[in-house]
Design a protein around this motif. Structure first.
Motif, short mmCIF file in Angstrom:
data_model
loop_
_atom_site.label_atom_id
_atom_site.label_comp_id
_atom_site.label_asym_id
_atom_site.label_seq_id
_atom_site.Cartn_x
_atom_site.Cartn_y
_atom_site.Cartn_z
N GLY A 103 0.83 -1.20 0.00
CA GLY A 103 0.00 0.00 0.00
C GLY A 103 0.86 1.25 0.00
O GLY A 103 2.07 1.21 0.29
N GLY A 104 0.20 2.37 -0.32
CA GLY A 104 0.89 3.66 -0.29
C GLY A 104 1.38 3.97 1.13
O GLY A 104 2.38 4.66 1.31
N LYS A 105 0.69 3.44 2.11
CA LYS A 105 1.04 3.72 3.49
C LYS A 105 2.44 3.22 3.81
O LYS A 105 3.24 3.90 4.45
CB LYS A 105 0.01 3.05 4.41
N TRP A 129 -2.69 14.61 5.74
CA TRP A 129 -3.18 13.24 5.93
C TRP A 129 -2.66 12.75 7.27
O TRP A 129 -1.49 12.89 7.59
CB TRP A 129 -2.72 12.32 4.80
N TYR A 132 0.93 11.19 8.21
CA TYR A 132 2.26 11.80 8.00
C TYR A 132 3.01 12.11 9.30
O TYR A 132 4.16 11.69 9.45
CB TYR A 132 2.17 13.07 7.15
N ASN A 175 1.14 16.65 -0.96
CA ASN A 175 0.03 15.73 -1.21
C ASN A 175 -1.07 16.48 -1.97
O ASN A 175 -1.87 17.17 -1.39
CB ASN A 175 -0.50 15.17 0.12
N ASN A 179 -5.72 14.72 0.69
CA ASN A 179 -6.56 14.20 1.75
C ASN A 179 -6.09 14.95 2.99
O ASN A 179 -4.91 14.86 3.31
CB ASN A 179 -6.31 12.69 1.90
N ASP A 207 3.14 12.60 -2.43
CA ASP A 207 2.12 11.55 -2.34
C ASP A 207 1.06 11.84 -3.41
O ASP A 207 0.27 12.78 -3.27
CB ASP A 207 1.53 11.56 -0.93
N ILE A 209 -1.33 9.77 -4.67
CA ILE A 209 -2.28 8.65 -4.72
C ILE A 209 -3.65 9.05 -5.31
O ILE A 209 -4.37 8.22 -5.84
CB ILE A 209 -2.40 7.97 -3.33
N TYR A 210 -3.99 10.35 -5.24
CA TYR A 210 -5.29 10.80 -5.80
C TYR A 210 -5.11 11.47 -7.17
O TYR A 210 -5.99 12.22 -7.62
CB TYR A 210 -5.98 11.78 -4.84
N ALA A 241 -4.75 1.83 -4.83
CA ALA A 241 -5.95 1.82 -3.99
C ALA A 241 -7.07 2.70 -4.51
O ALA A 241 -8.21 2.26 -4.67
CB ALA A 241 -5.59 2.22 -2.56
N LYS A 242 -6.76 3.96 -4.79
CA LYS A 242 -7.83 4.92 -5.10
C LYS A 242 -8.16 4.92 -6.60
O LYS A 242 -9.32 5.11 -6.98
CB LYS A 242 -7.43 6.33 -4.66
N ARG A 250 -3.72 -4.00 -1.17
CA ARG A 250 -2.48 -3.55 -0.53
C ARG A 250 -1.30 -3.52 -1.49
O ARG A 250 -0.28 -4.21 -1.30
CB ARG A 250 -2.15 -4.40 0.71
C1 LIG Z 1 -3.01 10.78 1.12
C2 LIG Z 1 -2.95 9.30 1.21
N1 LIG Z 1 -1.79 8.70 0.98
C3 LIG Z 1 -1.67 7.37 1.06
C4 LIG Z 1 -2.75 6.57 1.38
C5 LIG Z 1 -2.49 5.11 1.51
O1 LIG Z 1 -3.25 4.30 0.78
P1 LIG Z 1 -3.01 2.74 0.75
O2 LIG Z 1 -2.04 2.37 1.83
O3 LIG Z 1 -4.34 2.13 0.94
O4 LIG Z 1 -2.42 2.45 -0.60
C6 LIG Z 1 -3.99 7.17 1.64
C7 LIG Z 1 -5.16 6.36 2.07
O5 LIG Z 1 -6.11 6.81 2.63
C8 LIG Z 1 -4.09 8.57 1.54
O6 LIG Z 1 -5.25 9.19 1.76
#
Ligand SMILES: Cc1ncc(COP(=O)(O)O)c(C=O)c1O
Length: 401
Positions: A103-105, A129, A132, A175, A179, A207, A209-210, A241-242, A250
């Motif tokens: 995942g991005g996390k 977010w 962080y 970001n 988010n 980041d 991801i969006y 993910a998004k 993941r």
């Molecule tokens: C800004 C941002 N970065 C990263 C993620 C991580 O996403 P994931 O771990 O599901 O790929 C999220 C998930 O909510 C997010 O909002």
């Protein structure tokens, strides 16, 4: 617990994920038979597209996919991420710069572990977010919040960044789309931030991801494209993910200069090793394929975005700017604080109190701004079904009275 059983300072210093907590409470209430409308979770309510699921099912049936893969990921997937970066962001990276993460996390976590030494400062444009600052602390660093308000589109000025910079400033988090605010930084802001980072030798963690969720003709500006000189100090964080409604699979990635990628893979080798092979095969099909599914989701989100912003602004005491990206509405609720609200005349001192009351009394789950360094706001994810969205907004309005 006895003294000898105390947990580590490292973990004690970390705040739990408020977004996951709201979601968990809403789900627990639902399980107990309470009809809760959840605006908490940041995940698309769409299924993963069929062709991606199909690829995973086929991969599952082939025993060669039942094994460890190289820690930094399947070579074709790393290649596909590099190709996708050229397609979407418009600049070249080598597959050796890519590490596939859980995942991005995990990409966020690893990037910080790789570059931050104890006491290093990481500038976090705020609202941020929720993960962080905690990930910075887990790396031994110090999060430094730089707040920007709704009137400035939640975009930081270089003056504010410069005021926060010290000799210990190691990195800045970027970001966009954001988010929790849904803000999409303009190309000018990206340029200014990128040039500032280059001038002052500050790592940029972007980041993205969006990236594909933007509206009203606004496009994501990629800092590595806008300021090519930043690429030697840029770590991109991203995932499936998004974009492909694949939160549960993941799969994320980081892209950095090769020494960063190698270090992240070294670290991951002692943490989680590779991402599940079948998930990587699914991600390969997603990343190497078209963006049709996200176009369809974007159209649905766009409609909901308009509906929710109108509904929020229709509630006395609530104001919400129209976000240009992601799937969050970040509503200013300060006028509802410190006075009786709801049928019971309850008084919320903070947005955290307000979110708790709204959930308990109104059966609507939203995440308080405190989770994002922005008290006085509530974040509503509009990645939920149209009917639920309408019903949730109706309840919020009725509850406020
Ligand atoms: C800004 C941002 N970065 C990263 C993620 C991580 O996403 P994931 O771990 O599901 O790929 C999220 C998930 O909510 C997010 O909002």
């Amino acid at each position: 617990m006895a003294d000898w059983q105390t947990l580590s300072d490292r973990v004690d210093n970390v705040a739990p994920s408020a977004t996951l907590a709201v979601d968990a409470k809403a789900k627990a209430m639902k399980a107990a038979g309470v009809d809760v409308i959840g605006f908490g979770a940041g995940e698309p309510n769409f299924p993963t597209p069929d062709y991606i699921v199909e690829a995973a099912a086929n991969a599952c049936r082939d025993p060669k996919n039942h094994r460890y893969t190289p820690t930094p990921g399947l070579p074709p997937l790393r290649k596909a991420v590099a190709a996708k970066t050229l397609r979407d962001s418009g600049y070249e990276v080598s597959p050796d710069q890519v590490v596939i993460t859980n995942g991005g996390k995990q990409a966020v976590y690893e990037a910080l572990q790789v570059i931050v030494n104890p006491g290093d400062e990481v500038i976090i444009p705020t609202p941020y977010w929720t993960t962080y600052p905690e990930a910075v602390k887990l790396a031994g660093g110090k999060p430094v919040e730089v707040f920007s308000d709704a009137e400035h589109g939640f975009e930081p000025s270089v003056e504010a960044l410069e005021a926060a910079r010290t000799p210990r400033t190691k990195a800045i988090m970027v970001n966009s789309p954001s988010n929790p605010t849904g803000a999409v930084w303009s190309e000018e802001t990206m340029r200014a931030v990128g040039e500032w980072a280059v001038e002052h030798h500050v790592w940029v963690l972007s980041d993205e991801i969006y990236e594909h969720l933007t509206y009203d003709g606004v496009k994501t500006a990629y800092i590595g494209a806008v300021v090519p000189e930043v690429r030697d100090q840029l770590i991109v964080l991203n995932g499936v993910a998004k974009t492909y409604a694949m939160t549960g699979w993941r799969v994320g990635w980081l892209i950095g200069p090769e020494p960063v990628a190698k270090a992240a893979a070294k670290l991951q080798g002692h943490m989680t090793s590779n991402v599940a092979d079948v998930s990587q095969q699914a991600a390969l099909t997603a990343v190497a394929g078209p963006l049709d599914a996200v176009s369809q989701m974007r159209a649905a989100f766009d409609k909901r975005r308009k509906t929710i912003v109108a509904a929020l602004n229709d509630i006395p005491g609530v104001t919400c700017r129209t976000p240009k990206g992601a799937f969050y509405a970040f509503a200013d609720v300060r006028e509802l604080l410190g006075r009786p609200v709801g049928p019971k005349g309850s008084v919320a001192k903070t947005s955290a109190d307000l979110a708790a009351l709204l959930l308990d009394e109104g059966h609507v789950a939203a995440v308080p701004g405190e989770a994002f360094g922005a008290p006085g706001f509530l974040r509503f994810s509009y990645a939920l079904a149209d009917d639920d969205l309408a019903e949730g907004m109706r309840r919020f309005k009725v509850w406020v009275g």
